[in-house]
Write an enzyme that holds these catalytic residues in place. Structure first.
Site, PDB file in Angstrom:
ATOM      1  CD  GLU A 248      -1.896   2.150   1.789  1.00 15.29           C
ATOM      2  OE1 GLU A 248      -1.453   3.086   1.078  1.00 15.29           O
ATOM      3  OE2 GLU A 248      -2.135   2.241   2.989  1.00 15.29           O
ATOM      4  CB  CYS A 282      -1.071   6.762   2.463  1.00 16.59           C
ATOM      5  SG  CYS A 282      -1.889   5.646   3.553  1.00 16.59           S
TER       6      CYS A 282
HETATM    7  C1  UN1 Z   1      -3.092   6.114   6.078  1.00 19.58           C
HETATM    8  O1  UN1 Z   1      -3.672   6.755   5.255  1.00 19.58           O
HETATM    9  O2  UN1 Z   1      -1.913   6.292   6.240  1.00 19.58           O
HETATM   10  O3  UN1 Z   1      -8.557   6.064   6.565  1.00 19.58           O
HETATM   11  C2  UN1 Z   1      -3.887   5.164   6.893  1.00 19.58           C
HETATM   12  C3  UN1 Z   1      -7.908   6.603   7.452  1.00 19.58           C
HETATM   13  C4  UN1 Z   1      -7.289   5.732   8.523  1.00 19.58           C
HETATM   14  C5  UN1 Z   1      -6.087   5.013   8.027  1.00 19.58           C
HETATM   15  C6  UN1 Z   1      -5.168   5.821   7.232  1.00 19.58           C
HETATM   16  N1  UN1 Z   1      -8.265   4.797   8.978  1.00 19.58           N
HETATM   17  O4  UN1 Z   1      -7.732   7.799   7.490  1.00 19.58           O
END
Ligand code: UN1
Length: 500
Positions: A248, A282
């Site tokens: 990912e 991310c």
């Molecule tokens: C990430 O984007 O690094 O959807 C993980 C979200 C969190 C996880 C993010 N549950 O914002």
């Protein structure tokens, strides 16, 4: 003197003698050192992989409900230590949402524990009445789990809790920015009674991660992190067919705000998406794709709200909305993109950057940077590359030209998360059908996924969903079993008829 924390290998806390070491530092107050850790060399990584390999047959033979019991006990420990864990997350990575991270990790562990008592195969009807057919699932073996710093508690648990319940064994390397959170996880799994070798922890840097991925006895790699590293992992695994990789790898999320948007909702979604966790998710939004007819209302409201964002050390001020960048390199990287925008002559609406505020001088704090494109230019690097910080571009599109909004939205090599704010059903449906992302949101920001949904990206954002609910597919081999209950052999597709 900072305490030295050891690796966890074959059920024991142990450290490679003579290995180089590194420190974990609070990014909000860099004089606060959390601990010292080893940069694990390749030989010691091998020891951990061997321990995981040795533990695999016995762990695989433990019943699923009993494997899940370990995770259930881990959940109890997390709940007992919730406050302390939340503070640790905030202290080690700077974000105020330490508690949310811990809760997300608990949720993932609860899902994993439940899997111990849920069906895990399928019954498939055979063409031949006297045959029964099944899809069985088997663990793949030894899994390398490599996690990022920004969800130092939740993401590791996304990567390996389900994998362990499925009967795999694990070697985990946490981010070198948040090793103590990884250490706490290992400590609690130990306390929960994970058998020796089933779960192993090695600290270290990129070289440690490389040695782990490239160890010949690894069967699968679960990775969440940058595109550059994810790509190398996938290339390595492609050349070694006994290994699989699920990666990912970040994103370049866009938020479309159409003229049919609820403006208050749009401003909230934009602020949360762009600046929660200081833009270091991310899934963070970095492209605001806005119908030009609503710019006069949206832009001032968004800028006003952004100016009010409270930035600081969440352990000293419980009301901060976002903390610091994770380290100096991150500040420099974000600032390079800010400077690229300034140099390009684009309209800078909020000229953020490294913070000079006196209350910020002890940490890696930045303030939000917002700019507006005049003409959309797909080659503009800040619109194409993952910045991982508070740098947001507003991209206007011609009034009512929803096709153009979608085109811009999809005009990136990444495909992790995307969102639209609209009360128009047709626009919402078009977005649902055509947005090229793995996580889609309507009337929500691009952040905030729940663990029992699939989590992963398309295009360069990744493959194979290394996380959350869909991890199960990746960490098991699927096997077809056909069982004959007749004393003669009847083949499917009429084949036995032909040979008679
Ligand atoms: C990430 O984007 O690094 O959807 C993980 C979200 C969190 C996880 C993010 N549950 O914002």
């Amino acid at each position: 003197m900072a305490e030295f924390f050891k690796n966890y290998v074959a059920g024991e806390f142990h450290s490679p003698p003579g290995a180089e070491r590194f420190f974990s530092v609070n990014p909000a107050r860099t004089s606060d050192v959390l601990g010292e850790f080893a940069i694990t060399p390749a030989e010691e990584v091998s020891r951990a992989v061997e321990a995981a390999r040795q533990a695999f047959p016995a762990w695989k033979a433990v019943s699923r409900p009993l494997r899940a019991e370990v995770i259930d006990r881990f959940v109890q420990l997390c709940k007992k230590n919730q406050e302390e864990l939340a503070k640790l997350v905030t202290r080690e990575c700077g974000k105020p949402e330490g508690m949310a991270d811990v809760i997300e990790g608990i949720h993932m562990s609860q899902v994993a524990a439940a899997f111990g008592r849920l069906p895990y195969g399928e019954v498939i009807g055979s063409e031949i009445a006297s045959k029964d057919a099944f899809l069985l699932r088997r663990p793949v073996g030894v899994i390398a789990a490599i996690s990022p710093w920004n969800f130092p508690f939740a993401i590791p648990l996304w990567l390996f809790q389900i994998a362990m319940v499925e009967g795999n064994t694990i070697v985990f390397k946490p981010s070198e920015d948040t090793p103590l959170c990884g250490q706490r996880i290992a400590g609690m799994l130990h306390e929960a009674g994970v058998p020796p070798g089933v779960f192993n922890l090695v600290h270290g840097d990129g070289a440690t991660g490389k040695a782990l991925v490239e160890h010949e006895d690894i069967n699968a790699v679960c990775f969440t992190g940058s595109y550059e590293v994810g790509r190398l992992i996938r290339m390595h695994c492609a050349a070694h067919p006994h290994k699989r990789a699920a990666t990912e790898c970040g994103g370049k999320s866009g938020l479309i705000i159409t003229k049919h948007a609820n403006l208050e909702l749009a401003v909230n979604a934009a602020v949360l998406g762009c600046f929660r966790t200081a833009g270091q998710r991310c899934v963070s939004t970095s492209r605001l794709i806005v119908d030009e007819s609503i710019l006069p209302k949206f832009v001032p409201a968004f800028i006003e709200r952004t100016k009010q964002i409270r930035i600081g050390d969440a352990l000293r001020d419980p009301n901060v909305f976002c903390g610091p960048q994770i380290n100096r390199e991150a500040v420099e990287k974000v600032e390079r993109y800010n400077q690229m925008v300034r140099d390009s002559g684009r309209k800078v609406l909020l000229n953020g950057g490294p913070s000079a505020a006196p209350e910020h001088r002890e940490g890696h704090f930045m303030s939000p940077f917002v700019y507006q494109m005049d003409q959309y230019d797909s080659s503009f690097r800040p619109l194409q590359e993952e910045i991982f910080g508070m740098n947001a571009g507003i991209i206007p599109y011609p009034e009512g030209d929803f096709e153009e909004a979608l085109r811009i939205h999809n005009d990136t090599e990444y495909g992790l998360a995307g969102a639209i704010i609209t009360d128009d059903m047709r626009e919402a449906r078009e977005f649902k059908e055509r947005a090229e992302v793995g996580l889609m949101y309507i009337n929500l920001p691009t952040i905030g996924a729940e663990v029992h949904l699939p989590f992963g990206g398309l295009k360069r954002s990744g493959n194979g969903h290394p996380s959350a609910i869909t991890l199960r597919e990746f960490v098991t081999d699927k096997v077809a079993l056909t069982h004959n209950f007749s004393s003669s052999i009847q083949l499917a597709q009429g084949l036995s008829a032909k040979v008679q």
